[in-house]
Design a protein around this motif. Structure first.
Motif, PDB file in Angstrom:
ATOM      1  N   GLY A   1       2.009  12.333   9.609  1.00 52.27           N
ATOM      2  CA  GLY A   1       1.924  10.876   9.623  1.00 52.27           C
ATOM      3  C   GLY A   1       1.892  10.319   8.211  1.00 52.27           C
ATOM      4  N   GLU A   2       2.152   9.020   8.105  1.00 58.69           N
ATOM      5  CA  GLU A   2       2.077   8.339   6.811  1.00 58.69           C
ATOM      6  C   GLU A   2       0.750   7.601   6.693  1.00 58.69           C
ATOM      7  OE1 GLU A   2       5.927   6.663   4.842  1.00 58.69           O
ATOM      8  OE2 GLU A   2       5.994   6.102   6.958  1.00 58.69           O
ATOM      9  N   GLN A   3       0.061   7.823   5.574  1.00 59.40           N
ATOM     10  CA  GLN A   3      -1.179   7.097   5.291  1.00 59.40           C
ATOM     11  C   GLN A   3      -1.183   6.704   3.818  1.00 59.40           C
ATOM     12  OE1 GLN A   3      -4.859   8.886   6.689  1.00 59.40           O
ATOM     13  NE2 GLN A   3      -3.798   9.933   8.361  1.00 59.40           N
ATOM     14  N   ASN A   4      -1.656   5.499   3.543  1.00 65.39           N
ATOM     15  CA  ASN A   4      -1.668   4.994   2.181  1.00 65.39           C
ATOM     16  C   ASN A   4      -3.073   4.550   1.795  1.00 65.39           C
ATOM     17  OD1 ASN A   4       1.284   5.136   2.002  1.00 65.39           O
ATOM     18  ND2 ASN A   4       1.253   3.454   3.475  1.00 65.39           N
ATOM     19  N   LEU A   5      -3.237   4.210   0.524  1.00 57.65           N
ATOM     20  CA  LEU A   5      -4.530   3.770   0.010  1.00 57.65           C
ATOM     21  C   LEU A   5      -4.461   2.318  -0.424  1.00 57.65           C
ATOM     22  CD1 LEU A   5      -5.454   6.836  -2.259  1.00 57.65           C
ATOM     23  CD2 LEU A   5      -6.351   6.328   0.030  1.00 57.65           C
ATOM     24  N   SER A   6      -5.502   1.571  -0.142  1.00 56.99           N
ATOM     25  CA  SER A   6      -5.627   0.248  -0.734  1.00 56.99           C
ATOM     26  C   SER A   6      -6.042   0.416  -2.192  1.00 56.99           C
ATOM     27  CB  SER A   6      -6.678  -0.578   0.014  1.00 56.99           C
ATOM     28  OG  SER A   6      -7.975  -0.042  -0.214  1.00 56.99           O
ATOM     29  N   GLU A   7      -5.958  -0.662  -2.948  1.00 62.26           N
ATOM     30  CA  GLU A   7      -6.350  -0.611  -4.363  1.00 62.26           C
ATOM     31  C   GLU A   7      -7.806  -0.161  -4.510  1.00 62.26           C
ATOM     32  OE1 GLU A   7      -5.085  -0.939  -8.291  1.00 62.26           O
ATOM     33  OE2 GLU A   7      -3.879  -1.718  -6.643  1.00 62.26           O
ATOM     34  N   LYS A   8      -8.679  -0.687  -3.668  1.00 61.36           N
ATOM     35  CA  LYS A   8     -10.102  -0.328  -3.756  1.00 61.36           C
ATOM     36  C   LYS A   8     -10.335   1.127  -3.372  1.00 61.36           C
ATOM     37  CE  LYS A   8     -12.097  -4.931  -3.107  1.00 61.36           C
ATOM     38  NZ  LYS A   8     -12.996  -5.784  -2.283  1.00 61.36           N
TER      39      LYS A   8
ATOM     40  N   ASP B   1       0.811  -1.220   0.000  1.00 58.51           N
ATOM     41  CA  ASP B   1       0.000   0.000   0.000  1.00 58.51           C
ATOM     42  C   ASP B   1       0.842   1.266   0.000  1.00 58.51           C
ATOM     43  OD1 ASP B   1      -2.264  -1.529  -0.108  1.00 58.51           O
ATOM     44  OD2 ASP B   1      -2.819  -1.273   2.003  1.00 58.51           O
ATOM     45  N   TYR B   2       2.142   1.153   0.314  1.00 62.12           N
ATOM     46  CA  TYR B   2       3.024   2.315   0.216  1.00 62.12           C
ATOM     47  C   TYR B   2       3.176   2.780  -1.233  1.00 62.12           C
ATOM     48  CZ  TYR B   2       4.449   1.818   5.107  1.00 62.12           C
ATOM     49  OH  TYR B   2       4.459   1.758   6.475  1.00 62.12           O
ATOM     50  N   GLY B   3       2.776   1.938  -2.177  1.00 55.25           N
ATOM     51  CA  GLY B   3       2.842   2.313  -3.585  1.00 55.25           C
ATOM     52  C   GLY B   3       1.787   3.317  -3.994  1.00 55.25           C
ATOM     53  N   ILE B   4       0.804   3.576  -3.112  1.00 55.71           N
ATOM     54  CA  ILE B   4      -0.213   4.610  -3.376  1.00 55.71           C
ATOM     55  C   ILE B   4      -0.404   5.433  -2.109  1.00 55.71           C
ATOM     56  CG2 ILE B   4      -2.488   5.139  -4.325  1.00 55.71           C
ATOM     57  CD1 ILE B   4      -2.689   2.313  -5.348  1.00 55.71           C
ATOM     58  N   PRO B   5       0.428   6.441  -1.871  1.00 54.91           N
ATOM     59  CA  PRO B   5       0.224   7.304  -0.702  1.00 54.91           C
ATOM     60  C   PRO B   5      -1.144   7.991  -0.773  1.00 54.91           C
ATOM     61  CG  PRO B   5       2.395   7.681  -1.675  1.00 54.91           C
ATOM     62  CD  PRO B   5       1.624   6.827  -2.637  1.00 54.91           C
ATOM     63  N   LYS B   6      -1.739   8.224   0.381  1.00 54.00           N
ATOM     64  CA  LYS B   6      -3.058   8.858   0.417  1.00 54.00           C
ATOM     65  C   LYS B   6      -2.994  10.283  -0.096  1.00 54.00           C
ATOM     66  CE  LYS B   6      -7.057   9.484   3.455  1.00 54.00           C
ATOM     67  NZ  LYS B   6      -7.623   9.244   4.809  1.00 54.00           N
ATOM     68  N   SER B   7      -1.912  10.980   0.203  1.00 55.22           N
ATOM     69  CA  SER B   7      -1.699  12.326  -0.328  1.00 55.22           C
ATOM     70  C   SER B   7      -0.220  12.643  -0.183  1.00 55.22           C
ATOM     71  CB  SER B   7      -2.543  13.368   0.411  1.00 55.22           C
ATOM     72  OG  SER B   7      -1.978  13.659   1.682  1.00 55.22           O
TER      73      SER B   7
ATOM     74  N   ALA C   1      -8.194   3.554  -3.700  1.00 52.78           N
ATOM     75  CA  ALA C   1      -7.671   4.374  -4.795  1.00 52.78           C
ATOM     76  C   ALA C   1      -8.645   4.418  -5.965  1.00 52.78           C
ATOM     77  CB  ALA C   1      -6.317   3.830  -5.249  1.00 52.78           C
ATOM     78  N   GLU C   2      -9.251   3.277  -6.276  1.00 54.50           N
ATOM     79  CA  GLU C   2     -10.223   3.230  -7.376  1.00 54.50           C
ATOM     80  C   GLU C   2     -11.417   4.119  -7.084  1.00 54.50           C
ATOM     81  OE1 GLU C   2     -11.118  -0.881  -7.708  1.00 54.50           O
ATOM     82  OE2 GLU C   2      -9.258  -1.394  -8.754  1.00 54.50           O
ATOM     83  N   ALA C   3     -11.864   4.131  -5.833  1.00 55.97           N
ATOM     84  CA  ALA C   3     -13.023   4.958  -5.465  1.00 55.97           C
ATOM     85  C   ALA C   3     -12.698   6.442  -5.593  1.00 55.97           C
ATOM     86  CB  ALA C   3     -13.467   4.630  -4.039  1.00 55.97           C
ATOM     87  N   ILE C   4     -11.488   6.839  -5.192  1.00 58.70           N
ATOM     88  CA  ILE C   4     -11.094   8.239  -5.311  1.00 58.70           C
ATOM     89  C   ILE C   4     -10.930   8.627  -6.774  1.00 58.70           C
ATOM     90  CG2 ILE C   4      -9.195   9.854  -4.872  1.00 58.70           C
ATOM     91  CD1 ILE C   4      -8.782   8.449  -2.188  1.00 58.70           C
ATOM     92  N   GLN C   5     -10.296   7.750  -7.548  1.00 56.95           N
ATOM     93  CA  GLN C   5     -10.039   8.061  -8.961  1.00 56.95           C
ATOM     94  C   GLN C   5     -11.338   8.225  -9.743  1.00 56.95           C
ATOM     95  OE1 GLN C   5      -6.939   5.747 -10.870  1.00 56.95           O
ATOM     96  NE2 GLN C   5      -7.990   5.864 -12.835  1.00 56.95           N
ATOM     97  N   ALA C   6     -12.374   7.512  -9.337  1.00 55.76           N
ATOM     98  CA  ALA C   6     -13.661   7.629 -10.025  1.00 55.76           C
ATOM     99  C   ALA C   6     -14.258   9.025  -9.893  1.00 55.76           C
ATOM    100  CB  ALA C   6     -14.640   6.595  -9.465  1.00 55.76           C
ATOM    101  N   LYS C   7     -13.816   9.754  -8.855  1.00 61.07           N
ATOM    102  CA  LYS C   7     -14.383  11.076  -8.602  1.00 61.07           C
ATOM    103  C   LYS C   7     -13.397  12.217  -8.827  1.00 61.07           C
ATOM    104  CE  LYS C   7     -17.559   9.295  -5.065  1.00 61.07           C
ATOM    105  NZ  LYS C   7     -17.991   9.375  -3.628  1.00 61.07           N
TER     106      LYS C   7
END
Length: 517
Positions: A249-256, A210-216, A258-264
């Motif tokens: 702090g460090e926060q990451n996104l799961s694949e799902k 999940d470090y491959g997709i940081p939340k921001s 990330a997909e939900a955010i990308q849709a919007k």
């Protein structure tokens, strides 16, 4: 144009040569047995290892194949960045908080010093309008406008990289970029390359976690990846790695997620940074360093100057804090025209003998000359805050104010003397020039250590992410080689991937047993 067989290609070349003509044609897969050449047609002796001054010495400028690969790679895209095209930036300040004068003479680290900075965050592989939810390393580039000139600390959110030698960099990026015949990123191409590069096992494990997709961008760390040298006033040097720790702090996104955010919203990370600064919730990072003395390098069972490795067990020391507090007034003028290069160094900071860094010292500055222009450093965002007195001159869009008759040195009429106190540190050398990989590769162990450091849920996500792309690989041989790398890193890691892909784990174990670290 139709593909030619190797025999018909040879016949065609013979025919054309007889007529004194030249032609461009594509060859079938059978033709790939022909030797690799440089652009002048000369055969390449080694496409995997840069020439170095002995086993531990720096890369040599005389390596014309390395230089040509990097030069041509830097000029593949006009005018967008070849890598790190998608990015956003902000202005701020760095305050040094600790006394490290015994280790480095760099004034940016003088305790209490406050230095203006500009930071550009980015994704790496895809274009300038690609989604910020992509699985990709994040660039973390900081330009310090110091009292001794500009220093660029050009790093990533992840602490390691895919390769350890710059000669592989153009090929690596080519494999990760969309395919030239379809313009679509293809897992078959990606893993075809990495199945021949076992040193990438560590970085791939981190990227597919999940470090491959940081939340921001605010919620990720930054790392120099490479070791640099700190040099003190006595000319003594130590090796140092830099680490930005996010105070958010460090926060990451799961694949799902990330997909939900990308849709919007495919600008979510840029929007988050801009909005935080607007509401004066200024993001902060503490800067930490790890330090090794030259005599300590040989005490590890891996090469500490290998960019695929982290320095486990070497303590970190906080030396300052950075605050981002101002958005650009014009994104193009600041963020897009900003030019970062590891060669932008100041007294007290030098490159190490890291083979990947040695190539980047040339490549980054060279690509800025191509992308932005000969006088990129005269643009306001890149311009040092101290006077520039150089004999470099002219070129497109030169806005400098060079005057006088003397544009050379030495000169009895010139007032630009050398200053011996700023000479580079001295590196002891022995041996002969060579083209060979490093002796202590240790390709797999740290990947296993990282896997075991993850929580059960994070391990589950890693397996799902990685197996999802490996399932797209058509070649069973390529897939199984990759699985053997992950199995060598950690048996449970390899077994979980094999199970997800419905592959015989015993066969993968047998392959892994033939691998050496």
């Amino acid at each position: 144009m139709k593909h030619l067989s190797i025999q018909s290609a040879k016949a065609c070349m013979k025919h054309l040569a007889a007529g004194g003509l030249a032609a461009t044609f594509t060859l079938s897969q059978a033709a790939w047995a022909a030797p690799l050449t440089r652009d002048n047609g000369a055969p390449v002796g080694d496409n995997q290892n840069s020439q170095t001054a002995g086993e531990h010495g720096p890369v040599l400028l005389q390596d014309i194949h390395l230089i040509q690969k990097l030069q041509r790679f830097d000029r593949e895209r006009v005018p967008e960045r070849v890598v790190h095209a998608r990015g956003t930036g902000a202005h701020g300040v760095f305050e040094a908080t600790e006394d490290v004068s015994g280790l480095t003479r760099a004034k940016v680290f003088a305790k209490g010093a406050q230095t203006p900075v500009f930071v550009r965050f980015s994704t790496v592989i895809h274009g300038s309008h690609s989604p910020e939810t992509a699985r990709d390393p994040r660039g973390f580039a900081t330009k310090f406008y110091t009292s001794e000139g500009n220093w660029d600390l050009v790093g990533n959110n992840l602490p390691v990289f895919f390769i350890r030698d710059a000669i592989k960099f153009p090929d690596m990026v080519h494999s990760l970029k969309p395919a030239p015949d379809t313009n679509i990123q293809d897992a078959n191409r990606v893993f075809d390359f990495f199945s021949n590069v076992p040193e990438a096992t560590h970085m791939l494990t981190r990227v597919y976690s999940d470090y491959g997709i940081p939340k921001s961008y605010r919620l990720m760390d930054g790392n120099s990846v490479h070791a640099y040298k700190w040099v003190n006033t006595a000319g003594q040097y130590t090796y140092v790695k830099f680490h930005w720790k996010s105070l958010q702090g460090e926060q990451n996104l799961s694949e799902k997620e990330a997909e939900a955010i990308q849709a919007k919203d495919f600008n979510h990370a840029t929007r988050d940074l801009i909005d935080a600064i607007k509401r004066q919730d200024f993001p902060k990072w503490d800067l930490y360093v790890q330090v090794l003395k030259p005599e300590q390098l040989g005490q590890f069972d891996f090469d500490p100057l290998d960019a695929t490795k982290v320095w486990h067990g070497v303590p970190e020391r906080k030396i300052g804090t950075m605050t981002l507090n101002r958005n650009p007034d014009n994104v193009f003028q600041d963020t897009e025209q900003s030019a970062f290069a590891p060669s932008n160094l100041v007294p007290g900071i030098e490159p190490s003998e890291d083979r990947l860094l040695q190539g980047r010292v040339f490549s980054y500055a060279d690509t800025q000359l191509h992308r932005v222009g000969t006088n990129a450093l005269q643009l306001p965002i890149n311009q040092p805050r101290v006077p520039v007195r150089s004999n470099n001159q002219d070129g497109a869009l030169n806005s400098g104010k060079r005057t006088g008759t003397v544009n050379y040195q030495p000169s009895r009429m010139s007032d630009l003397p050398d200053q011996a106190e700023f000479k580079s540190s001295k590196l002891p050398l022995a041996g002969a020039t060579q083209q060979a990989r490093i002796a202590k590769t240790l390709n797999f162990r740290q990947a296993g250590e990282f896997y075991r450091s993850l929580s059960a849920n994070d391990q589950k996500n890693l397996i799902a992410n990685l197996s999802g792309d490996l399932a797209k690989v058509v070649s069973p041989e390529t897939r199984d080689i990759m699985l053997s790398y992950f199995y060598k890193a950690d048996a449970n890691y390899g077994k979980a991937l094999a199970k997800a892909l419905k592959v015989d784990a015993a066969a993968i174990e047998q392959r892994a047993s033939q691998l050496a670290e």
